[in-house]
Design a protein around this motif. Structure first.
Motif, mmCIF file in Angstrom:
data_model
loop_
_atom_site.group_PDB
_atom_site.id
_atom_site.type_symbol
_atom_site.label_atom_id
_atom_site.label_comp_id
_atom_site.label_asym_id
_atom_site.label_seq_id
_atom_site.Cartn_x
_atom_site.Cartn_y
_atom_site.Cartn_z
ATOM 1 N N MET A 28 0.871 -1.142 -0.055
ATOM 2 C CA MET A 28 0.026 -0.009 -0.118
ATOM 3 C C MET A 28 0.928 1.148 -0.064
ATOM 4 O O MET A 28 1.655 1.423 0.911
ATOM 5 N N ARG A 29 0.686 2.240 -0.893
ATOM 6 C CA ARG A 29 1.188 3.339 -0.925
ATOM 7 C C ARG A 29 0.821 4.442 0.305
ATOM 8 O O ARG A 29 -0.369 4.291 0.572
ATOM 9 N N TYR A 30 1.680 5.273 0.574
ATOM 10 C CA TYR A 30 1.125 6.132 1.802
ATOM 11 C C TYR A 30 1.900 7.552 1.397
ATOM 12 O O TYR A 30 2.969 7.531 0.742
ATOM 13 N N ILE A 31 1.233 8.535 1.966
ATOM 14 C CA ILE A 31 1.534 9.926 1.829
ATOM 15 C C ILE A 31 1.958 10.472 3.267
ATOM 16 O O ILE A 31 1.214 10.286 4.128
ATOM 17 N N ASN B 88 -0.585 -4.431 5.508
ATOM 18 C CA ASN B 88 -0.443 -3.573 4.419
ATOM 19 C C ASN B 88 0.535 -2.472 4.505
ATOM 20 O O ASN B 88 0.594 -1.672 3.506
ATOM 21 N N THR C 225 7.616 1.359 6.593
ATOM 22 C CA THR C 225 7.336 2.560 7.119
ATOM 23 C C THR C 225 8.593 3.033 7.898
ATOM 24 O O THR C 225 9.306 2.451 8.578
ATOM 25 N N VAL D 278 0.606 6.373 8.948
ATOM 26 C CA VAL D 278 1.383 5.572 8.602
ATOM 27 C C VAL D 278 2.349 4.587 9.589
ATOM 28 O O VAL D 278 3.494 4.901 9.724
ATOM 29 N N LYS E 52 -1.047 11.175 7.920
ATOM 30 C CA LYS E 52 0.185 11.518 7.217
ATOM 31 C C LYS E 52 1.533 11.691 8.138
ATOM 32 O O LYS E 52 2.408 12.222 7.748
#
Length: 317
Positions: free
Chosen positions: A1-4, A200, A204, A258, A286
């Motif tokens: 999973m991409r995160y911002i 997911n 991080t 995150v 975020k």
């Protein structure tokens, strides 16, 4: 999973060291180096900072602690037990020295930072029993250090958050000192490691999910296998039933978007709510695990201000 990530946090994320608990000696050495170079909070008021030993659990060594208090006070102040993070296997007083000073200064409390024993050398329940011993000391002898023993709270981060959650149950069951507030910051409370965030979010900043099975295996060594049905609720508070949580002190639960531990903290907050425990939740979008340790960011400053405000309000009595 991409995160911002928040732009300021993203700017420092790549430079943050990654823990690798598969080589625990190296991980501990790296953590100690980071802790030694953390900026020291410069208080605007004189603080008394005292290292001491507290009588340990029966048959166990004394517990190291550090007590922070405003040097000039006209009355007893609330006491706050502070339990550091580190996956049950790392961390110590140096890691939380700066935030402890800030809490004593800005929240107007006496902070008792606890250097509990670490796994795997001292597996469950050593850290929890050390924490309880420190709480008993605060209740019995805290008045000698300016603590109002009728206004005691506990704050824990990450693994320390899991210990704090368990401590509220343990002291109630044993008839120990009464806690009036619990502050659970990204609490590590679930050994089953099956939440969406744990599955997911594999890569991080600060804490990576690959370390969680190792951490729990060290902590539960000799007690149970992580994920097995017989893991004690005092080791993994997410296994609590409603009856286990009823009547516990009001809580603030903090989570970071995150962060692999995000969902177990939010799930635990829901369990507290269902049990009728007054519970506030702060979820920071975020942001990564314990991002308030990164100095000089807008979001980090907001996290610290939120914490100070909550501690002041919930320990006001």
């Amino acid at each position: 999973m991409r995160y911002i990530l928040d732009p300021e946090l993203a700017a420092v994320a790549a430079s943050l060291p990654k823990a690798d608990l598969s080589d625990l000696a190296a991980a501990r050495e790296a953590e100690q180096m980071v802790s030694a170079h953390l900026p020291v909070h410069e208080s605007s008021v004189p603080l008394s900072v005292q290292d001491m030993t507290i009588p340990g659990p029966p048959g166990a060594p004394d517990v190291r602690a550090r007590v922070y208090a405003p040097a000039e006070r006209s009355r007893p102040l609330p006491g706050l037990l502070y339990l550091h993070g580190g996956g049950f296997v790392m961390g110590g007083l140096a890691l939380i020295d700066s935030p402890a000073r800030m809490l004593a200064e800005r929240a107007g409390v006496v902070v008792v930072a606890v250097d509990y024993r670490l796994a795997p050398e001292h597996a469950y329940p050593a850290a929890l029993e050390d924490s309880y011993a420190a709480l008993v000391w605060a209740g019995d002898r805290g008045g000698d250090h300016g603590i109002d023993t009728e206004r005691l709270g506990v704050l824990g981060e990450s693994a320390g958050g899991g210990l704090a959650a368990a401590l509220t149950m343990l002291t109630r069951e044993r008839g120990g000192p009464r806690l009036i507030a619990q502050f659970l910051d990204a609490p590590t409370v679930d050994d089953r490691l099956n939440t969406p965030s744990m599955r997911n979010l594999p890569d991080t900043p600060v804490w990576q999910s690959v370390n969680s099975p190792i951490s729990w295996s060290h902590y539960l060594h000799g007690t149970a296998t992580p994920g097995a049905p017989d893991v004690p609720v005092h080791a993994a508070p997410a296994r609590a039933k409603t009856a286990d949580l009823e009547g516990l002190p009001p809580a603030l639960v903090v989570a970071y978007q995150v962060d692999p531990t995000r969902d177990e903290g939010l799930d635990y907050a829901r369990l507290l709510i269902e049990a009728g425990v007054p519970t506030d939740i702060r979820h920071y979008g975020k942001a990564f695990h314990a991002a308030h340790f990164i100095p000089g960011t807008v979001v980090g400053t907001r996290m610290i201000n939120d914490r100070i405000e909550a501690v002041r309000a919930m320990l006001a009595g």
